[in-house]
Design a protein around this motif. Structure first.
Motif, PDB file in Angstrom:
ATOM      1  N   VAL A  39       0.841  -1.207   0.000  1.00 26.30           N
ATOM      2  CA  VAL A  39       0.000   0.000   0.000  1.00 26.30           C
ATOM      3  C   VAL A  39       0.872   1.251   0.000  1.00 26.30           C
ATOM      4  CG1 VAL A  39      -1.661   1.340   1.341  1.00 26.30           C
ATOM      5  CG2 VAL A  39      -1.955  -1.137   1.102  1.00 26.30           C
ATOM      6  N   ALA A  40       1.940   1.225   0.816  1.00 24.52           N
ATOM      7  CA  ALA A  40       2.841   2.386   0.887  1.00 24.52           C
ATOM      8  C   ALA A  40       3.506   2.647  -0.455  1.00 24.52           C
ATOM      9  CB  ALA A  40       3.896   2.160   1.967  1.00 24.52           C
ATOM     10  N   ARG A  43       1.160   4.186  -2.875  1.00 22.42           N
ATOM     11  CA  ARG A  43       0.907   5.583  -2.518  1.00 22.42           C
ATOM     12  C   ARG A  43       2.144   6.468  -2.685  1.00 22.42           C
ATOM     13  NH1 ARG A  43      -1.843   6.034   3.168  1.00 22.42           N
ATOM     14  NH2 ARG A  43      -2.112   8.154   2.400  1.00 22.42           N
ATOM     15  N   GLN A  45       5.186   6.199  -1.147  1.00 20.84           N
ATOM     16  CA  GLN A  45       5.961   6.473   0.060  1.00 20.84           C
ATOM     17  C   GLN A  45       7.380   5.894   0.011  1.00 20.84           C
ATOM     18  OE1 GLN A  45       3.838   5.408   3.627  1.00 20.84           O
ATOM     19  NE2 GLN A  45       2.177   6.863   3.247  1.00 20.84           N
TER      20      GLN A  45
END
Length: 273
Positions: A39-40, A43, A45
């Motif tokens: 997920v990071a 996104r 990150q």
């Protein structure tokens, strides 16, 4: 935040129902960590860069999370589910005690009531357990408090270090490193294929997403409101455990759970004043 507590409560009940969950608990952290790091990355990150900036911080977080998960899963195997989960959530009381010892907060009658409620809850939990002759209920409570100590240390460390760090990636590394540190348990007692799949699913579908929802919820809620809502984890765990496992909710467990939740609610009420 309610979604996070539902996922975590369900994961607690699921872990209690899986045979061999203790030695393969690292699989839950691995699946949850992989989910969060994915997920990071999506996104933007950049998880690898986040880790390279402060690797020692994430090693500390991972070590504490590994100890927390091991103690919590062991507590689930020994103590009554409706009591173990609330005791696991007593980190605010532990932080309060530390603040009193350091002179950062004064002792009062209401603070004394908080600690008394928790102590009585442990006694009630042990007295209401069918395993009291072997001490398993008491052991489960002690292990759950040990897990809460790890949570308190985690909260203190994250509060001090994570102001400028991407939350999803940081939480992902916390779980991923915890899984590496806990891998020795898997080697000591390799799980069968069904246990592996169960643990991976619990981590990927419940634990990991629960962390994502938790961090997202904290963007829109103050700490007091979030902490009160977080108590629903114990409620969800008890309900799910009663619905889908062979562990009935005993009167002693319910009373003990209410006592601990009352102590936590009193704590949050004092903080809000």
């Amino acid at each position: 935040m309610l979604g996070a507590t539902l996922l975590w409560g369900t994961s607690s009940a699921a872990l209690a129902a899986v045979d061999g969950a203790l030695t393969s608990s690292a699989l839950v952290a691995a699946a949850g960590g992989a989910t969060l790091l994915t997920v990071a990355a999506v996104r933007g990150q950049r998880p690898l860069r986040v880790f390279a900036e402060t690797p020692w911080l994430y090693v500390q977080l991972g070590a504490l999370e590994a100890a927390n998960l091991l103690l919590f899963v062991a507590a689930l195997k020994c103590g009554p589910l409706p009591v173990v989960v609330p005791l696991h959530l007593t980190a605010p009381l532990l932080l309060l005690g530390a603040a009193i010892v350091r002179g950062q907060r004064s002792m009062s009658a209401l603070v004394g009531v908080e600690f008394l409620l928790v102590a009585v809850a442990i006694v009630v939990a042990a007295g209401g357990s069918t395993d009291i002759g072997t001490g398993r209920a008491v052991l489960g409570c002690v292990l759950a408090v040990g897990s809460a100590i790890c949570v308190a240390l985690l909260v203190s460390l994250i509060a001090r270090e994570s102001a400028q760090r991407p939350t999803v990636a940081s939480a992902g590394w916390q779980l991923a490193i915890a899984s590496v540190l806990g891998a020795v348990l898997i080697a000591s007692d390799p799980p069968n294929a069904s246990v592996v799949w169960s643990m991976v699913l619990i981590g990927a579908l419940l634990l990991g997403p629960g962390f994502v929802l938790y961090w997202l919820g904290l963007r829109h809620l103050d700490a007091t409101t979030a902490s009160i809502l977080g108590l629903n984890e114990a409620v969800f765990a008890a309900v799910v455990g009663a619905l889908f496992t062979n562990t009935p909710i005993t009167l002693g467990a319910v009373v003990a759970g209410v006592l601990v939740l009352s102590a936590l609610l009193l704590r949050e009420g004092l903080s809000a004043r």
